[in-house]
Design a protein around this motif. Sequence first.
Motif, mmCIF file in Angstrom:
data_model
loop_
_atom_site.group_PDB
_atom_site.id
_atom_site.type_symbol
_atom_site.label_atom_id
_atom_site.label_comp_id
_atom_site.label_asym_id
_atom_site.label_seq_id
_atom_site.Cartn_x
_atom_site.Cartn_y
_atom_site.Cartn_z
ATOM 1 N N PRO A 138 6.391 48.428 10.143
ATOM 2 C CA PRO A 138 6.095 47.031 9.864
ATOM 3 C C PRO A 138 6.703 46.748 8.726
ATOM 4 O O PRO A 138 6.806 45.323 8.195
ATOM 5 C CB PRO A 138 4.469 47.183 9.778
ATOM 6 N N ASP A 139 7.216 47.379 7.668
ATOM 7 C CA ASP A 139 7.920 47.275 6.490
ATOM 8 C C ASP A 139 9.487 47.217 6.513
ATOM 9 O O ASP A 139 10.027 47.212 5.549
ATOM 10 C CB ASP A 139 7.295 48.287 5.391
ATOM 11 N N GLY A 228 10.006 44.130 17.225
ATOM 12 C CA GLY A 228 9.239 43.606 16.319
ATOM 13 C C GLY A 228 9.727 42.353 15.720
ATOM 14 O O GLY A 228 9.559 41.721 14.828
ATOM 15 N N CYS A 229 10.615 41.563 16.721
ATOM 16 C CA CYS A 229 10.953 40.162 16.468
ATOM 17 C C CYS A 229 10.085 39.215 16.925
ATOM 18 O O CYS A 229 9.769 38.995 18.169
ATOM 19 C CB CYS A 229 12.348 40.006 17.104
ATOM 20 N N VAL A 230 9.242 38.392 16.071
ATOM 21 C CA VAL A 230 8.238 37.590 16.573
ATOM 22 C C VAL A 230 8.983 36.314 17.540
ATOM 23 O O VAL A 230 10.047 35.650 17.077
ATOM 24 C CB VAL A 230 7.709 36.999 15.278
ATOM 25 N N VAL A 231 8.324 35.958 18.471
ATOM 26 C CA VAL A 231 8.914 35.135 19.522
ATOM 27 C C VAL A 231 8.142 33.557 19.317
ATOM 28 O O VAL A 231 7.007 33.557 19.295
ATOM 29 C CB VAL A 231 8.805 35.623 20.919
ATOM 30 N N ALA A 258 10.679 23.626 13.302
ATOM 31 C CA ALA A 258 9.572 23.540 12.008
ATOM 32 C C ALA A 258 8.692 24.627 11.995
ATOM 33 O O ALA A 258 8.064 25.131 11.229
ATOM 34 C CB ALA A 258 8.793 22.129 12.435
ATOM 35 N N ALA A 259 8.176 25.281 13.483
ATOM 36 C CA ALA A 259 7.323 26.234 13.408
ATOM 37 C C ALA A 259 7.733 27.494 12.981
ATOM 38 O O ALA A 259 7.168 28.294 11.999
ATOM 39 C CB ALA A 259 6.847 26.500 14.768
ATOM 40 N N ALA A 260 9.006 27.775 13.221
ATOM 41 C CA ALA A 260 9.672 28.753 12.682
ATOM 42 C C ALA A 260 9.917 28.887 11.031
ATOM 43 O O ALA A 260 9.498 29.782 10.226
ATOM 44 C CB ALA A 260 11.096 29.078 13.137
ATOM 45 N N ALA A 261 9.969 27.518 10.525
ATOM 46 C CA ALA A 261 10.193 27.393 8.968
ATOM 47 C C ALA A 261 8.755 27.819 8.422
ATOM 48 O O ALA A 261 8.628 28.419 7.583
ATOM 49 C CB ALA A 261 10.614 26.127 8.696
ATOM 50 N N ALA A 262 7.977 27.259 9.023
ATOM 51 C CA ALA A 262 6.321 27.422 8.760
ATOM 52 C C ALA A 262 5.868 29.101 8.662
ATOM 53 O O ALA A 262 5.292 29.302 7.627
ATOM 54 C CB ALA A 262 5.459 26.652 9.290
ATOM 55 N N LEU A 263 6.421 29.500 9.627
ATOM 56 C CA LEU A 263 5.952 31.057 9.776
ATOM 57 C C LEU A 263 6.607 31.813 8.779
ATOM 58 O O LEU A 263 6.130 32.711 8.022
ATOM 59 C CB LEU A 263 6.286 31.378 11.207
ATOM 60 N N ALA A 264 8.049 31.261 8.416
ATOM 61 C CA ALA A 264 8.656 32.084 7.398
ATOM 62 C C ALA A 264 8.021 32.106 6.098
ATOM 63 O O ALA A 264 8.269 32.786 5.197
ATOM 64 C CB ALA A 264 10.180 31.597 7.511
ATOM 65 N N PRO A 267 4.260 35.109 5.333
ATOM 66 C CA PRO A 267 4.605 36.548 5.651
ATOM 67 C C PRO A 267 3.388 37.413 6.274
ATOM 68 O O PRO A 267 3.659 38.226 7.226
ATOM 69 C CB PRO A 267 4.914 37.284 4.397
ATOM 70 N N GLN A 268 2.111 37.098 6.179
ATOM 71 C CA GLN A 268 1.019 37.865 6.620
ATOM 72 C C GLN A 268 0.748 37.344 8.071
ATOM 73 O O GLN A 268 0.610 38.545 8.787
ATOM 74 C CB GLN A 268 -0.196 37.742 5.646
ATOM 75 N N ARG A 269 0.830 36.091 8.346
ATOM 76 C CA ARG A 269 0.801 35.778 9.514
ATOM 77 C C ARG A 269 1.941 36.195 10.582
ATOM 78 O O ARG A 269 1.736 36.549 11.599
ATOM 79 C CB ARG A 269 0.730 34.189 9.863
#
Length: 601
Positions: A138-139, A228-231, A258-264, A267-269
Amino acid sequence: MTAQLCFVSATGGSGFMAELLEVVADSVRRAGFHATTATGRYPDADADTVYVVVPHEYFVVTPEADQPTEEQRRRTIAFCVEHPGTATFERSAALLPGLAGAVDINHDSTAELRRRGIPVEHFQLGYSPLWDAWGGDPDSAREIDVTYLGTAERRRSKLLASYAGDLADLRVRLLTPPHEPMGPRRVDFLPGEAKFAHLANSRFLLNLHRERSRALEWVRVLEALCNGCVVLTEPSTDLAPLVSGTHLVVTRPESLGAAAAALAADPQRERDLRLAGYEFVRTALDPLASAKTLVELAERVLTASPGVPASAPLAETTAVEEPRPLAIDTPSWDVRFAGTRSLGAPAENPPLATRMGQQTVDARRTSGVEWLPSAVPTVFPDADRAEVDVLLVRRPGEPDPDPLVRDLLAGTVLPRRILVGEDGVAPRPRPRPADLLRHELPLGRGYTRNRLLERSSAPWLLVLDGGLRASRRLLERLVAASADVDVVHCPVADPVEGLVAALPPEERRLAELPYLGSGYLVRRELAESFGGWTEDPLADGLEDHVFWRRLATRGVPTALVQQVLLSRLRPDPAPRPVDLDPHRVWSLTRILAGEPVTSNG
């Protein structure tokens, strides 16, 4: 009798399909059965061998002389991968009655084939060690924020273009190859291990459907989750057993950027989604059960009656289509001209094009020319500047270049100097933070750009047109990619086509289509070695196309920065010679590019 499975890929077919069949063959072997892979003609085999092919590709790409015999078809299982609503699904459906059996990786296509009376088993894809280049750490570092891997298609292209603002400050790599068989690695296509390493180095994958399909692209999604690439995907009809919000993110297609930018920014999510998706695929999506089902189907093929009687016609399965040399939906940079696709009948009045060209030549002798140095003090005089001069030409029908100049001056990296050519367009009487060259009459883009080139001094040139807008990171990203090449370019967002100029320069493609235009960084030495840009008045509107053809013919090294850093309006130029005599002008571009001319060319 235990069946021996032989997975056969088409010579010249998609490397993606060959990879998939290798993964399925590996699952069969891990389930304890025998499986081999081959390419091209069916290999000679024992009586207990059953062949497995991807029908919509194998029977189309394989030459007629190498097509399987009727007896071999009676021992062939179709491995179906296409969704309803696509032309390739219909091609597969037409081929299945001539084969012994079929499995399908998609729930929607399995249901549709059964509805049509075609027996088919569902094959559940899942975790494969051949896909996993990550290993679950994960790191581990990831250098790419957002990636996309999918063939170009207008709907997808327009959506990707619309995400440019949301993703502007992220590290983005959009791989959008044309919808053609892809084999060796290229800048917009990563096969096998290179693709899996790319996914293991990317934080997020955007997933969009093709054509009218609304089903999940299972192979692409599983390849990402295994690394491990978030879809992030648009809504899909067959998401189960994946759970939105737990294993991946589902949102409206317009909101993926916009969703990708928010998730970026969370980091915990991001970490929770990464680990949950990987663990679920490893533990809950085991393809070994489906591998056993495939082997059982193969055993029934060997013992039961053949799927089609000997007397049944096989016309649908033996016909071989000629593959198209180019994808049919590659967008052209030129607003009106689509290369060989738009030539049509020869012009009825070709002398008119010649007269237009002569008028431009005459104007160059008589037009007033005015050079106006910048009346505005240097903007941000203490800012670091790239060794780049901007050559910006505005022609009749194109909007005022001031907004683009402001974009460049608000960038993260500033150019040394901006030179604007107003070619036959009266500029607004106000101070400008750019040096201005003004022609009373339109003298041509190449002509004007060459005059700007004479005034410039930087070792690199950023070549732009009126009607473009720039991301603040445009110059930063182009300069960063310029170390070992002579030209750097990027996709451009077009309001109708989506992405244009999203492919690297290819000689065969440029010979048919003007798909690359302005919006590139070029080494000054190279531009001068070409003598600048063509000034031939008949090539009005195709000056950059000639430039790219010269590059491709000479094998000049280039780089494609796969992030949307430019957008444009769609100018409506005045009539040009190419509109009046396209056959002659298109042939001329080949001569201007210095390409060899054959007796029939």
